[in-house]
Design a protein around this motif. Structure first.
Motif, PDB file in Angstrom:
ATOM      1  N   GLU A 390       0.932  25.214 -27.579  1.00  0.00           N
ATOM      2  CA  GLU A 390       2.088  25.967 -27.075  1.00  0.00           C
ATOM      3  C   GLU A 390       1.626  27.268 -26.443  1.00  0.00           C
ATOM      4  N   THR A 400       8.682  33.317 -25.350  1.00  0.00           N
ATOM      5  CA  THR A 400       8.308  32.305 -24.367  1.00  0.00           C
ATOM      6  C   THR A 400       8.516  32.842 -22.959  1.00  0.00           C
ATOM      7  N   ARG A 406       7.983  29.937 -15.831  1.00  0.00           N
ATOM      8  CA  ARG A 406       7.819  28.503 -16.090  1.00  0.00           C
ATOM      9  C   ARG A 406       7.582  27.744 -14.787  1.00  0.00           C
ATOM     10  N   GLU A 407       8.332  28.112 -13.763  1.00  0.00           N
ATOM     11  CA  GLU A 407       8.172  27.463 -12.468  1.00  0.00           C
ATOM     12  C   GLU A 407       6.751  27.652 -11.941  1.00  0.00           C
ATOM     13  N   VAL A 410       4.197  25.892 -15.118  1.00  0.00           N
ATOM     14  CA  VAL A 410       4.297  24.483 -15.511  1.00  0.00           C
ATOM     15  C   VAL A 410       4.343  23.554 -14.312  1.00  0.00           C
ATOM     16  N   ARG A 411       5.039  23.965 -13.259  1.00  0.00           N
ATOM     17  CA  ARG A 411       5.154  23.089 -12.089  1.00  0.00           C
ATOM     18  C   ARG A 411       4.267  23.545 -10.927  1.00  0.00           C
ATOM     19  N   PRO A 427       1.350  19.317 -18.913  1.00  0.00           N
ATOM     20  CA  PRO A 427       2.100  20.565 -19.084  1.00  0.00           C
ATOM     21  C   PRO A 427       3.594  20.237 -19.104  1.00  0.00           C
ATOM     22  N   ASP A 428       4.327  20.814 -20.031  1.00  0.00           N
ATOM     23  CA  ASP A 428       5.718  20.414 -20.243  1.00  0.00           C
ATOM     24  C   ASP A 428       6.518  21.610 -20.730  1.00  0.00           C
ATOM     25  N   ASP A 429       7.750  21.748 -20.246  1.00  0.00           N
ATOM     26  CA  ASP A 429       8.610  22.823 -20.745  1.00  0.00           C
ATOM     27  C   ASP A 429      10.021  22.328 -21.027  1.00  0.00           C
ATOM     28  N   ASP A 432       9.916  24.556 -25.420  1.00  0.00           N
ATOM     29  CA  ASP A 432       9.082  25.674 -25.028  1.00  0.00           C
ATOM     30  C   ASP A 432       7.893  25.137 -24.231  1.00  0.00           C
ATOM     31  N   VAL A 433       7.085  26.033 -23.676  1.00  0.00           N
ATOM     32  CA  VAL A 433       6.007  25.621 -22.778  1.00  0.00           C
ATOM     33  C   VAL A 433       4.814  25.128 -23.590  1.00  0.00           C
TER      34      VAL A 433
END
Length: 466
Positions: A390, A400, A406-407, A410-411, A427-429, A432-433
């Motif tokens: 995490e 978090t 996150r953008e 993660v992406r 990677p996943d959110d 949480d990330v």
């Protein structure tokens, strides 16, 4: 961005396969716009052992077993040869009132491997269909035994259970569902078992287990026990990042389900077939469900196949004269996939891959745990060959990331950077990330060390994009 010594810098040239994919392939769970010569679609061309290769010749460590699938590793010619022999003998016939030898033999094999009296196997094409089937079985079961109001399902927040409308209604991820609503009615959520987000229980995980299980009973009582058909739980929850259950949790949930005549469904689409060192993870965690859903590792990815496994108690009313379960799939129990599954189960047993997981799970976790010295790493958790790291903005407060971060992380950054550095993982959110790791069961310490090294390098780079 710098790449590791053994990684190849990304190329902006577009291969014919990448160009065709950009023009015509509708990829799953993917943003489809923006692919072209400057941002080609990644194309995977072959696999061998724990590695995959792309269309530019880059070798990458498969840290996710494809999609929690390739238990026995890539390039197992013995499994491919089984598929070819079965296809030559009988490539297809449905199990709609008929059987084939591979489907019948595999059903018997799974019944012997499943815990308790789970002796009846309903085949599907994959995991989402297995979950969909479980809900339909639960609804019809209670109608057949004279409790027709029991139709609701309790599942956990952030949990993912599939994309069919019924399975998605059980899924606890609102953002995944909003574009497809209204869904099938009847899905309700309870808290999950992420103790990292409940630090007040850090010194007493058993108390956390009681608290989390009691929320299940609270939901059943609130909705009305005469309306609740099933509780659906993963042995280790995938979404949110490998959320393990506290001591006593599953035993207490089993008691609650028995008390209120609610079916307990163990969703083992990811967790079954060795991911946690057992054929079925419910055995490892000490509970016997009424239904098991499974898929993925059953064939190690050498053929598509899923299954719902039911107890004798659940099956009994379906065996009464004149009763039909009006549900099925064209590809369920496909003879080629069933033959491959049998060979895969043999291979996993012969090579001792379950014991390999049990022998190595602690050192896998400890190796990933070295990453806790990084400011961006808040927690490392998991079990077997299924772990998550995490990522947090503030380690002290466990804060978090916001939507923009996150953008970017993660992406925008992590998927390409990890792959370019030689590691395919996730990677996943959706909660949480997290970064999720689930390599083939053939992996060992050398691969654990490589995963840790690439993650460390990439996460240090990630701080520059935040």
């Amino acid at each position: 961005m710098t790449t590791l010594d053994n990684a190849t810098a990304p190329s902006t040239s577009q291969t014919p396969a990448a160009e065709s994919a950009a023009r015509h392939l509708w990829m799953h769970f993917a943003r489809m716009g923006g692919h072209g010569p400057e941002n080609p679609v990644p194309v995977i061309t072959r696999g061998e052992g724990v590695h995959i290769w792309d269309d530019r010749g880059r070798r990458v460590l498969d840290g996710l077993a494809g999609l929690f699938v390739v238990q026995a590793g890539h390039g197992r010619r013995e499994l491919a040869e089984v598929a070819a022999r079965q296809a030559a003998e009988l490539a297809y016939f449905p199990v709609w009132g008929y059987a084939t030898p591979p489907a019948a033999e595999l059903a018997e094999r799974l019944a012997h491997l499943a815990p308790g009296d789970l002796n009846r196997v309903f085949f599907t094409s994959g995991g989402g269909e297995a979950v969909e089937s479980a809900w339909k079985v639960a609804k019809q079961y209670f109608k057949l035994v004279g409790k027709p109001l029991k139709h609701k399902v309790i599942s956990r927040s952030v949990a993912y259970h599939g994309t069919p409308h019924g399975a998605m209604a059980i899924t606890g991820l609102p953002k995944m569902k909003q574009d497809f609503e209204p869904l099938a009615p009847g899905g309700f959520r309870v808290p999950n078992t992420n103790i990292y987000r409940h630090p007040e229980f850090a010194d007493d995980p058993e108390a956390f287990g009681r608290w989390a299980a009691d929320r299940v009973e609270e939901a059943i009582l609130f909705e009305g026990p005469d309306t609740v058909a099933a509780v659906v739980l993963e042995p280790v929850q995938n979404s949110g990042g490998c959320l393990t259950a506290p001591p006593g949790y599953f035993a207490r949930v089993r008691e609650i389900c028995d008390r209120h005549d609610v079916l307990l469904v163990s969703d083992e689409v990811i967790c079954a077939f060795g991911r946690h060192g057992h054929t079925f993870a419910c055995d490892k965690f000490g509970y016997v469900p009424d239904l098991i859903t499974c898929a993925k590792g059953m064939t190690s990815g050498y053929g598509p196949l899923g299954a719902l496994i039911a107890s004798d108690r659940v099956m009994e009313p379906f065996l009464r004269p004149g009763v039909t379960f009006p549900h099925g799939y064209t590809w369920g129990g496909h003879p080629v996939s069933a033959a491959v599954a049998l060979a895969n189960l043999d291979l996993v047993q012969e090579e001792g891959l379950h014991q390999r997981v049990l022998d190595n799970e602690r050192t896998f976790g400890e190796t990933l745990g070295k990453l806790l010295d990084l400011p961006i790493v808040g927690d490392v958790r998991g079990d077997g060959y299924f772990w998550a790291v995490e990522l947090v903005r503030d380690k002290a407060t466990r804060e978090t990331f916001d939507a923009a971060e996150r953008e970017r992380l993660v992406r925008g950054f992590l998927p390409g950077a990890l792959f370019d550095n030689g590691l395919y993982c996730r990677p996943d959110d959706r909660g949480d990330v997290v970064v999720q790791l689930a390599p083939p069961l053939t992996a060992g310490q050398a691969e654990f060390d490589e995963i840790e090294r690439i993650l460390r390098h990439t996460l240090l780079e990630a701080t520059s994009v935040l």
